[in-house]
Design an enzyme around this catalytic site. Structure first.
Site, PDB file in Angstrom:
ATOM      1  N   ASP A 119       0.826  -1.206   0.000  1.00  0.00           N
ATOM      2  CA  ASP A 119       0.000   0.000   0.000  1.00  0.00           C
ATOM      3  C   ASP A 119       0.866   1.265   0.000  1.00  0.00           C
ATOM      4  OD1 ASP A 119      -2.768   1.218   0.458  1.00  0.00           O
ATOM      5  OD2 ASP A 119      -1.609   2.043   2.142  1.00  0.00           O
ATOM      6  N   HIS A 126       5.350   5.014   6.607  1.00  0.00           N
ATOM      7  CA  HIS A 126       6.487   4.273   7.155  1.00  0.00           C
ATOM      8  C   HIS A 126       7.796   5.026   6.893  1.00  0.00           C
ATOM      9  CE1 HIS A 126       8.911   0.634   8.091  1.00  0.00           C
ATOM     10  NE2 HIS A 126       9.676   1.078   7.099  1.00  0.00           N
ATOM     11  N   GLU A 127       7.985   5.465   5.664  1.00  0.00           N
ATOM     12  CA  GLU A 127       9.230   6.163   5.308  1.00  0.00           C
ATOM     13  C   GLU A 127       9.328   7.511   6.028  1.00  0.00           C
ATOM     14  OE1 GLU A 127      11.461   4.399   4.009  1.00  0.00           O
ATOM     15  OE2 GLU A 127      10.186   2.807   3.229  1.00  0.00           O
ATOM     16  N   HIS A 130      10.673   6.971   9.390  1.00  0.00           N
ATOM     17  CA  HIS A 130      12.147   6.931   9.444  1.00  0.00           C
ATOM     18  C   HIS A 130      12.707   8.356   9.560  1.00  0.00           C
ATOM     19  CE1 HIS A 130      12.536   2.702   8.903  1.00  0.00           C
ATOM     20  NE2 HIS A 130      12.209   2.677   7.614  1.00  0.00           N
ATOM     21  N   ASP A 136      13.289   0.470  11.670  1.00  0.00           N
ATOM     22  CA  ASP A 136      12.412  -0.658  11.369  1.00  0.00           C
ATOM     23  C   ASP A 136      12.223  -1.525  12.602  1.00  0.00           C
ATOM     24  OD1 ASP A 136      11.864  -0.310   8.589  1.00  0.00           O
ATOM     25  OD2 ASP A 136      13.922  -0.917   8.154  1.00  0.00           O
TER      26      ASP A 136
END
Length: 191
Positions: A119, A126-127, A130, A136
């Site tokens: 997705d 998610h990125e 970071h 992670d």
């Protein structure tokens, strides 16, 4: 005699002063003032995100609604962005933050991830995680945003869990100083 006259006068003046202080116009509650002083604003540039522009906007809304010590805003023309977002043909990846105002990290919205069925909004969130300092957490369940691809192709959860939100809040909890410096390590998010 002077004391009998001055004492009630002083009491009346003190009462008047307290009344005036109590009716002074309020600007903002102390909690609101300290919150606005603590919030770090980071600017992002998604002008090179290509087909992922909408996914990035959705991921930014997720982060802005999930944490209060840092806010992501689009960079205006001519403004240097702390977070650059670029579409490319590789695997999704990003530099590890937490990025600070004046610093810079890059997020690559790698097409290989969406080509394999992951997705796009979850990838973008998610990125961005970071960039905000989260490494992670692999392997991990879908309920953990930072589990990335180990959440599975069917996982579309773009929201950070309580632990992830708490860590980002701590990183940006004292405004520009924060608790951790930018690491800059490149994290490639492949299982």
């Amino acid at each position: 005699m002077l004391r009998r006259v001055l004492t009630p006068l002083l009491i009346a003046l003190c009462a008047l002063a307290l009344t005036l202080v109590g009716t002074a116009p309020a600007t903002a509650a102390p909690a609101e003032q300290s919150q606005s002083l603590r919030q770090t604003v980071l600017y992002y540039d998604a002008s090179r995100a290509a087909e992922y522009t909408s996914a990035v906007s959705s991921a930014v809304r997720v982060w802005n609604s999930s944490v209060s010590n840092v806010r992501l805003e689009p960079a205006s023309a001519g403004r240097r962005a702390e977070i650059r977002i670029i579409a490319d043909n590789g695997w999704p990846r990003a530099h590890l933050g937490p990025v600070r105002p004046g610093g810079q990290v890059t997020v690559w919205m790698g097409r290989q991830g969406t080509a394999e069925g992951y997705d796009a909004v979850r990838i973008a969130a998610h990125e961005l995680g970071h960039s905000l300092g989260l490494p992670d957490v692999k392997p991990g369940p879908c309920s953990s945003l930072m589990s990335g691809s180990t959440g599975g192709v069917n996982c579309t959860n773009p929201y950070p869990n309580a632990s992830e939100r708490s860590r980002v809040e701590a990183y940006y909890g004292s405004g520009l100083t924060g608790q951790h410096a930018t690491d800059g390590q490149l994290l490639v998010d492949h299982a």
